[in-house]
Every structure is written in structure tokens, then in C-alpha cells.
Design a protein around this motif. Structure first.
Motif, mmCIF file in Angstrom:
data_model
loop_
_atom_site.group_PDB
_atom_site.id
_atom_site.type_symbol
_atom_site.label_atom_id
_atom_site.label_comp_id
_atom_site.label_asym_id
_atom_site.label_seq_id
_atom_site.Cartn_x
_atom_site.Cartn_y
_atom_site.Cartn_z
ATOM 1 N N ASP A 135 -11.207 43.042 -70.494
ATOM 2 C CA ASP A 135 -12.437 42.377 -70.952
ATOM 3 C C ASP A 135 -12.960 43.024 -72.233
ATOM 4 N N ALA A 194 -4.583 54.377 -70.902
ATOM 5 C CA ALA A 194 -5.294 54.756 -69.691
ATOM 6 C C ALA A 194 -5.304 56.253 -69.420
ATOM 7 N N ASN A 230 -24.479 60.409 -55.539
ATOM 8 C CA ASN A 230 -24.124 60.313 -56.946
ATOM 9 C C ASN A 230 -22.817 59.541 -57.119
ATOM 10 N N ASP A 274 -23.376 55.855 -56.416
ATOM 11 C CA ASP A 274 -24.037 55.220 -57.556
ATOM 12 C C ASP A 274 -23.023 54.943 -58.662
ATOM 13 N N HIS A 275 -22.176 55.934 -58.920
ATOM 14 C CA HIS A 275 -21.124 55.835 -59.912
ATOM 15 C C HIS A 275 -20.187 54.663 -59.588
ATOM 16 N N ARG A 328 -21.883 51.206 -60.033
ATOM 17 C CA ARG A 328 -21.960 50.823 -61.445
ATOM 18 C C ARG A 328 -20.604 50.361 -61.962
ATOM 19 N N ASN A 329 -19.555 51.108 -61.583
ATOM 20 C CA ASN A 329 -18.218 50.717 -61.984
ATOM 21 C C ASN A 329 -17.865 49.343 -61.431
ATOM 22 N N PHE A 350 -19.868 46.920 -60.608
ATOM 23 C CA PHE A 350 -20.564 45.862 -61.354
ATOM 24 C C PHE A 350 -19.869 45.602 -62.691
ATOM 25 N N ALA A 351 -19.431 46.680 -63.335
ATOM 26 C CA ALA A 351 -18.736 46.513 -64.616
ATOM 27 C C ALA A 351 -17.462 45.696 -64.409
ATOM 28 N N VAL A 352 -16.751 45.978 -63.321
ATOM 29 C CA VAL A 352 -15.511 45.252 -63.041
ATOM 30 C C VAL A 352 -15.812 43.781 -62.739
ATOM 31 N N MET A 403 -18.375 42.029 -63.762
ATOM 32 C CA MET A 403 -18.777 41.345 -64.992
ATOM 33 C C MET A 403 -17.564 41.050 -65.871
ATOM 34 N N ALA A 404 -16.632 42.020 -65.932
ATOM 35 C CA ALA A 404 -15.410 41.796 -66.708
ATOM 36 C C ALA A 404 -14.635 40.619 -66.106
ATOM 37 N N THR A 405 -14.555 40.595 -64.769
ATOM 38 C CA THR A 405 -13.820 39.527 -64.091
ATOM 39 C C THR A 405 -14.446 38.163 -64.365
ATOM 40 N N ARG A 449 -16.126 37.233 -67.008
ATOM 41 C CA ARG A 449 -15.832 36.787 -68.379
ATOM 42 C C ARG A 449 -14.381 36.353 -68.522
ATOM 43 N N LYS A 468 -4.891 53.847 -58.118
ATOM 44 C CA LYS A 468 -4.889 52.954 -59.269
ATOM 45 C C LYS A 468 -3.747 51.955 -59.172
ATOM 46 N N ASP A 523 -3.979 47.849 -59.229
ATOM 47 C CA ASP A 523 -3.252 47.067 -60.228
ATOM 48 C C ASP A 523 -2.232 46.139 -59.566
ATOM 49 N N GLY A 562 -4.125 58.409 -64.498
ATOM 50 C CA GLY A 562 -4.812 57.494 -65.398
ATOM 51 C C GLY A 562 -3.845 56.646 -66.189
#
Lengths: 116, 335
Positions: A16, A33, B146, B149-150, B153-154, B156-158, B160-162, B164, B235, B239, B331
Motif C-alpha cells: 500500500d 524487509a 504496550n 497497543d502496538h 495500531r499495526n 489498523f495500519a494493515v 487500512m492498507a488492505t 486501499r 512472517k 505471507d 524480516g
């Protein structure tokens, strides 16, 4: 065209973000990554700025940030951690919290290219 | 039997004085002038004092402290003589074990009023409570808060990306809602399975079964899986689930799950750390390469270490995917 290195380990966020930056007229280098792949892409003139996810599956992206500093390339951190602690030397780095507000991120990246 | 005789019966020839002296919990008693009238051995050891030196002495003469720290403590002690239980701040204390090792424990001094028969508070009894477990629990709780919360937030970011990504490739609002929700459902399956696995990673076979069954119904005969199982990294699990989901969704729109006679065979081999997956859709004669490049197609370009080739056959389509299988999350994009 403004070339931006993108270091982000979450696939969907990377996908995105690449699209958003490209829509804003930027060229995305990556996404990669991990720190090793990111550092391999940093050369003088190869990129004008970088977006770094701070937490790469438990590994911090600080090594990449330090490398960028050495080359004088500006960057921003992106993180889901509201109370992220920045290591010495990186304390002044701009941070965008996830979910990222894209207009602000893009404005900042463009500002790096035209610092006035 | 009244209270007194009960007490006597329990103590036998062991005196309460001795019990208090030998108790492992630091214990001391002050009178109304805040002078020591008693301290047990654990207290003397913990404070590095001797009874002869503190006996009948004003406590702040023994432990002089700067005013800012002393005043609130003294105020608390005065409260005890008003009949209130008080607590001091938690202090770390290094406790020597019988085997010679030193253990750090967290102590909290608790002060209780001691009343005489007329109900007058004549003394203050202080004991040190070992709250190491509570302190540790609170620390773990803070870390978890903590982390949670982290993750939220992640997440929600994912999401929102999905949204779009789904919005870019969908042809209508209805199609967007379907694609978007199915991607979220797939993610939610992965997350709950990862939670159940204690975030150690999922089996490749299980990921395929989960994703395909979600689309086709449990125990569906419309697919065949062949390959020895492998546990992916966290990860890698996310994926892989995403890729299987997108391939399956494409198969339903254009491929083998779009006609009643279609069948899917997924075969995989593992050589060293290289995973080779062959995704073969059959029973779909006349299948054409898509005219527009959708998310499912662009997906493969985003994994730099993954090689995917697609071949259209007379009877369907075959997709060959090669990817390094990582043992640990470093990563890297991996499947």
C-alpha cells in the motif's frame, strides 16, 4: 523523480505504501524487509530519502538508519509503538505512527527534496 | 475453649517471642515517640543494624534521611497512631539465601496500629511484605499493554492498507466489500491460529487447508494437497496465507473453482531451504490470461526473493512458486 527507499516487513503495508508514494509521483526503491537488504541499496545518489518501519519482526531498523545518516540521506521512522525509544544519535529523527497519515508523510518526504 | 487457652495449646513450649525473633519477615515495633521497642533478626539483617544500637532510639536518629524523604514517612507513622494502616514505597532488598546466593526481592513496609485493651493505639507494628510477585506481574502487565497497543495500531495500519488495495482493483462497490471482507477474514484466521500456536508459526499444510476450506467448505474434495509438512515462521505464515488466499480467490473468479468440474492440486517439495510449490488448476478449458493486472498478480512482484511463473494449459493453469523457507524471522519476505 524523488527516489525513496522503503523498508517495511509487513507485506500489505509495504504494498500500500509503495502505491501511495508512487501515486504522489515518487519512485520507490524496494520494498525490502530487513536491514541487510536495505543497506545494500544505499549508495551515494541512489536514493534521496527513506521510510523505515522501526520494528522488523522484532528487529529494529536502527542499523539502516545509521547507514543513511553516514550518507547524509534523510529518513522517517514509521512505528506502531506510541512510546518508541530512539537510540543515541537518532533521537531527532521524525516519527510517523501507524496507521500513517499519508498526506503528512508525503509532504515531509517532498520537503526533504526541497529544503526551504 | 476460649481464645487464650487455644493460643496456649497451639504454642506449647514455643514462645511467641521466639517465633517473632526467627520469623523470616522483617518485623519491628515503635512506641508513640517513634522509638524502637522491638526488632526481629530479619529486620536487623535487612537494615544492617544491631539491637544494642537501636534499642529505645528514635527511628530517624538511626535512619537520618533528607527531609523530603523523611517527612512523608514520618507523616505516615503519625497516621498509624490515628489507627490507620499505612504502606511505604516499594524497596528492592537483596536477600542472602541459605545456599549463599543472593536474590533480589521487592519489599513493601506495612505499618499496623497496635491497640491496648482500651482501644488506644500504643504502638506501631511494621512488617515487610514480600511483593516481588505482584511487582513482576505488574511489570509483565505493562509490557503486555504496550505490546497490545502496538499490535492494534499495526493491525489498523494493515486493515487500512488492505482497504486501499481492495479499492484499487475492485470493479464495483459490492466487489470491493466482498474482496475486502474476505481478506480480513483470512487475516483473522491467521491471527487466531498464530495466537493458538503461541506465535511460533504455522504449518504450511494447515494454512492451505484453512484457506481452501474457508472458500469451499470443510473437507472439500475439490482440491488435493501433496507434500511433506513444514512449519513456517510467523512472517512466513502470514505471507503464505495471503498468497494462498489470493490464488484461491482468483481460482474462484476465473479458474478451477469457477466451474463445477474444476480441481486444484497443490504439490510442494522442500530441498534444503528452497520451497517449490506447484499450483495446478484443471478442468477449466479455455481459461484466458486476465486482461487487467489485479492484486493477485502484482502480489508476486512484491516478494523479491520469490519467483513465480504462470503457464496457461489446455485444461487450466499452472503456477510454479519458488521461495526460500526461513527458519527464523529475520524480516525477510519469505513463504
Amino acid at each position: 523523480m524523488l527516489k525513496i527507499l522503503l523498508l517495511e516487513d509487513d507485506f500489505l503495508i509495504a504494498f500500500d505504501m509503495k502505491a501511495q508514494l508512487e501515486d504522489a509521483g515518487m519512485e520507490v526503491v524496494g520494498p525490502v524487509a530487513n536491514n541487510e537488504d536495505a543497506k545494500a541499496l544505499i549508495e551515494p545518489g541512489s536514493i534521496q530519502a527513506a521510510v523505515l518501519d522501526m520494528d522488523l519482526g522484532g528487529v529494529a531498523s536502527f542499523p539502516t538508519a545509521h547507514r543513511l545518516k553516514e550518507f547524509g540521506i534523510p529518513f522517517v521512522f514509521v512505528t506502531g509503538n506510541n512510546e518508541a525509544d530512539l537510540q543515541d544519535g537518532l533521537a531527532d529523527s521524525p516519527i510517523h505512527t501507524k496507521p500513517v497519515h499519508f498526506p503528512r508523510l508525503i509532504e515531509q518526504l517532498k520537503g526533504f527534496a526541497n529544503p526551504d | 475453649m476460649d481464645q487464650v487457652s487455644q493460643t496456649q495449646e497451639i504454642t506449647g513450649d514455643l514462645s511467641f517471642r521466639e517465633v517473632a525473633d526467627r520469623w523470616t519477615v522483617p518485623l519491628m515495633v515503635l512506641d508513640r515517640e517513634l522509638c524502637f521497642v522491638y526488632a526481629n533478626r530479619a529486620y536487623l539483617t535487612a537494615t544492617n543494624t544491631e539491637w544494642a544500637n537501636i534499642r529505645q532510639k528514635y527511628i530517624f536518629e538511626i535512619f537520618p534521611d533528607v527531609e523530603e524523604r523523611r517527612d512523608p514517612v514520618e507523616a505516615k507513622f503519625r497516621q498509624v497512631f490515628q489507627g490507620v494502616q499505612t504502606r511505604l514505597e516499594v524497596q528492592p532488598y537483596e536477600l542472602k539465601q541459605p545456599d549463599g546466593t543472593v536474590q533480589t526481592r521487592m519489599w513493601q513496609a506495612v505499618q499496623d496500629p497496635y491497640r491496648n485493651d482500651d482501644g488506644v493505639v500504643t504502638h506501631m507494628i511494621q512488617r515487610a511484605e514480600d511483593i516481588t510477585a505482584q511487582v513482576e506481574l505488574k511489570r509483565q502487565n505493562d509490557v503486555m499493554q504496550n505490546e497490545l497497543d502496538h499490535r492494534i495500531r499495526n493491525m489498523f495500519a494493515v486493515i487500512m492498507a488492505t482497504s486501499r488495495i481492495s479499492g484499487e482493483s475492485a470493479e464495483s462497490v459490492d466487489a470491493f466489500v466482498d474482496d475486502f471482507n474476505e481478506r480480513l477474514a483470512s487475516m483473522s484466521r491467521v491471527y487466531s491460529n498464530l495466537t493458538r500456536s503461541d506465535w511460533t508459526g504455522l504449518s504450511l499444510r494447515k494454512i492451505m487447508i484453512e484457506e481452501l476450506d474457508a472458500m469451499l467448505g470443510r473437507g472439500s474434495q475439490r482440491y488435493t494437497l501433496r507434500g511433506s509438512d513444514a512449519i513456517l515462521t510467523v512472517k512466513g505464515s502470514k505471507d503464505a496465507a495471503l498468497i494462498v488466499h489470493e490464488l484461491a480467490a482468483n481460482a474462484r473468479k476465473f479458474g478451477c473453482f469457477s466451474t463445477p468440474d474444476g480441481h486444484l492440486t497443490v504439490e510442494w517439495t522442500l530441498k534444503g531451504d528452497l520451497l517449490r510449490v506447484t499450483w495446478t488448476e484443471t478442468g477449466v478449458p479455455g481459461i484466458q490470461p486476465p486482461t487487467r493486472v489485479g492484486f493477485g498478480t502484482r502480489l508476486f512482484d512484491m516478494f523479491p526473493k520469490l519467483v513465480a511463473t504462470r503457464t496457461f494449459t489446455e485444461d487450466g493453469v499452472q503456477i510454479l512458486v519458488e521461495a526460500p523457507l526461513l527458519k527464523e524471522d529475520v524480516g525477510a519476505f519469505s513463504v
